[in-house]
Design an enzyme around this catalytic site. Structure first.
Site, mmCIF file in Angstrom:
data_model
loop_
_atom_site.group_PDB
_atom_site.id
_atom_site.type_symbol
_atom_site.label_atom_id
_atom_site.label_comp_id
_atom_site.label_asym_id
_atom_site.label_seq_id
_atom_site.Cartn_x
_atom_site.Cartn_y
_atom_site.Cartn_z
ATOM 1 N NE ARG A 1 -4.984 -3.921 15.271
ATOM 2 C CZ ARG A 1 -5.601 -4.224 14.125
ATOM 3 N NH1 ARG A 1 -6.921 -4.147 14.032
ATOM 4 N NH2 ARG A 1 -4.909 -4.608 13.071
ATOM 5 N NE ARG B 1 -8.886 -6.810 2.931
ATOM 6 C CZ ARG B 1 -9.306 -7.111 4.152
ATOM 7 N NH1 ARG B 1 -10.523 -7.542 4.349
ATOM 8 N NH2 ARG B 1 -8.492 -6.988 5.175
ATOM 9 C CE1 TYR C 1 -3.987 2.044 9.642
ATOM 10 C CE2 TYR C 1 -2.742 0.233 8.679
ATOM 11 C CZ TYR C 1 -3.901 0.980 8.755
ATOM 12 O OH TYR C 1 -4.958 0.668 7.949
ATOM 13 C CG HIS D 1 1.268 -8.693 3.725
ATOM 14 N ND1 HIS D 1 1.466 -8.843 5.086
ATOM 15 C CD2 HIS D 1 0.321 -7.736 3.604
ATOM 16 C CE1 HIS D 1 0.673 -8.008 5.750
ATOM 17 N NE2 HIS D 1 -0.030 -7.324 4.879
ATOM 18 N NE ARG E 1 -3.398 -2.056 3.060
ATOM 19 C CZ ARG E 1 -4.401 -2.705 2.471
ATOM 20 N NH1 ARG E 1 -4.912 -2.225 1.357
ATOM 21 N NH2 ARG E 1 -4.882 -3.818 2.974
ATOM 22 C CG HIS F 1 -0.433 -2.663 11.278
ATOM 23 N ND1 HIS F 1 0.613 -2.698 10.375
ATOM 24 C CD2 HIS F 1 -1.469 -3.284 10.665
ATOM 25 C CE1 HIS F 1 0.220 -3.299 9.264
ATOM 26 N NE2 HIS F 1 -1.032 -3.662 9.412
#
Length: 369
Positions: free
Chosen positions: A223, A64, A127, A94, A34, A251
């Site tokens: 979390r 996503r 984050y 990722h 991202r 995160h």
């Protein structure tokens, strides 16, 4: 070691900007999951190509909510002359990697970024994530091998230091847990501290149940989804789990093992989910610098002192707030800010003292002449 959003992401954007203009830099490789729509990072990579650098960007088109933005960036980068890759078939990428290769004398030095979060200027403000910046040749060479693996996932490759999905994550995580089980059975102190977004992988959960039964003390900050049930007699007596939802989205993925008094600390892009362990390219890295290891341990431990935002994850799934009792109110995200502020203050003091000492030595030598 950066910890967003307490540290600014601009350290990374500035690193890439300088690399784009540094005449000694030969190549820049990065993998993108991202990024912001108006990403300064991406613009610096385009500048790097214009300045004659070899630039490779691995773009994950199936990120996503970010599919459209990533497709657009792919077009822009390709048109600018960037070597754009779309990863390995069947493996979502990722990991959060950056590799800069620079000619220094007769050698080529490499500088790597291994992170738990995305190269995204905006999410880095909300984050919490760790970024390890390293010139450790053992780690940077393996980061280079990860990029090679992405380009050719069917070529044999071995990682001795990095934990890389789907190559060795499961075996390495099992090994780390088994070491604690062995130590517990030998009568030594054994402990595991874990922080992830989601814990749902059956194999890893069963390993943790086995560790609990062996007497390993296990603390976790989870979390999101958590399929492990703590506090079940004879199954998970030694497991305690909290969840913290606060102003910043928690995160990072962190694993700390006691390792018979010589703690091992890993940061990773991977949650403990089957998809992340077996079906994605993810990267975890050991933190070797003793100061940085202790900093991460301290930060994670602060979460377990939270009396404001922490909830117990329990076997009844009531997940009530941790009772404060007669303890003072402590909000871990605020306490971490104070902790890091103090670390920076102490570091600055040491630097100033070091400069004074150097100046004093210089004056002594001068008066001797």
């Amino acid at each position: 070691m950066l910890y967003y959003p307490y540290h600014t992401f601009e350290h990374v954007t500035e690193l890439v900007r300088q690399a784009a203009f540094d005449p000694k830099v030969l190549s820049i490789k990065i993998n993108v999951y991202r990024v912001a729509k108006d990403s300064r990072l991406m613009n610096s990579l385009i500048d790097a190509v214009h300045n004659g650098k070899s630039v490779t960007v691995v773009v994950e088109l199936q990120a996503r909510f970010d599919e459209e933005a990533n497709i657009e960036w792919s077009k822009v980068l390709t048109e600018a002359g960037v070597h754009v890759l779309f990863g390995a078939p069947g493996l979502k990428i990722h990991s959060k990697l950056l590799l800069i290769s620079r000619r220094e004398g007769e050698e080529i030095a490499r500088y790597a970024h291994i992170g738990t979060g995305n190269f995204h200027e905006k999410t880095a403000r909300i984050y919490t994530d760790f970024s390890l910046l390293t010139a450790d040749s053992e780690l940077t060479n393996e980061v280079r091998n990860v990029f090679g693996y992405i380009e050719n996932p069917y070529r044999p490759v071995k990682f001795n230091h990095l934990i890389v999905s789907p190559r060795n994550s499961r075996t390495q995580l099992y090994r780390l847990i088994d070491t604690e089980i062995f130590n517990a059975k030998a009568g030594r102190k054994a402990a595991i501290t874990l922080k992830v977004n989601n814990l749902v992988d059956k194999g890893l959960i069963n390993k943790l149940y086995g560790a609990s039964n062996a007497g390993v003390e296990i603390k976790m900050v989870i979390r999101g989804m958590c399929s492990l049930v703590p506090g079940v007699e004879g199954v998970s007596d030694n497991i305690k789990i909290i969840s913290i939802v606060d102003r910043f989205l928690e995160h990072p993925r962190v694993l700390i093992t006691h390792n018979d008094g010589d703690p091992q600390v890993y940061i990773s892009s991977a949650d403990w989910m089957t998809r992340n362990i077996d079906y994605r390219i993810e990267v975890g890295a050991p933190v070797r610098d003793q100061r940085l290891k202790q900093r991460i341990i301290d930060i994670i431990n602060i979460h377990f002192t939270d009396t404001v935002k922490a909830r117990w994850i329990d076997k009844e799934m009531t997940n009530t707030y941790v009772p404060r009792g007669n303890r003072k109110k402590l909000r871990s995200q605020v306490a971490i800010y104070d902790y890091l502020k103090n670390v920076e203050k102490q570091t600055k003091k040491k630097k100033e003292q070091s400069l004074k000492d150097d100046a004093a030595k210089g004056n002594t030598r001068h008066s001797g002449h």
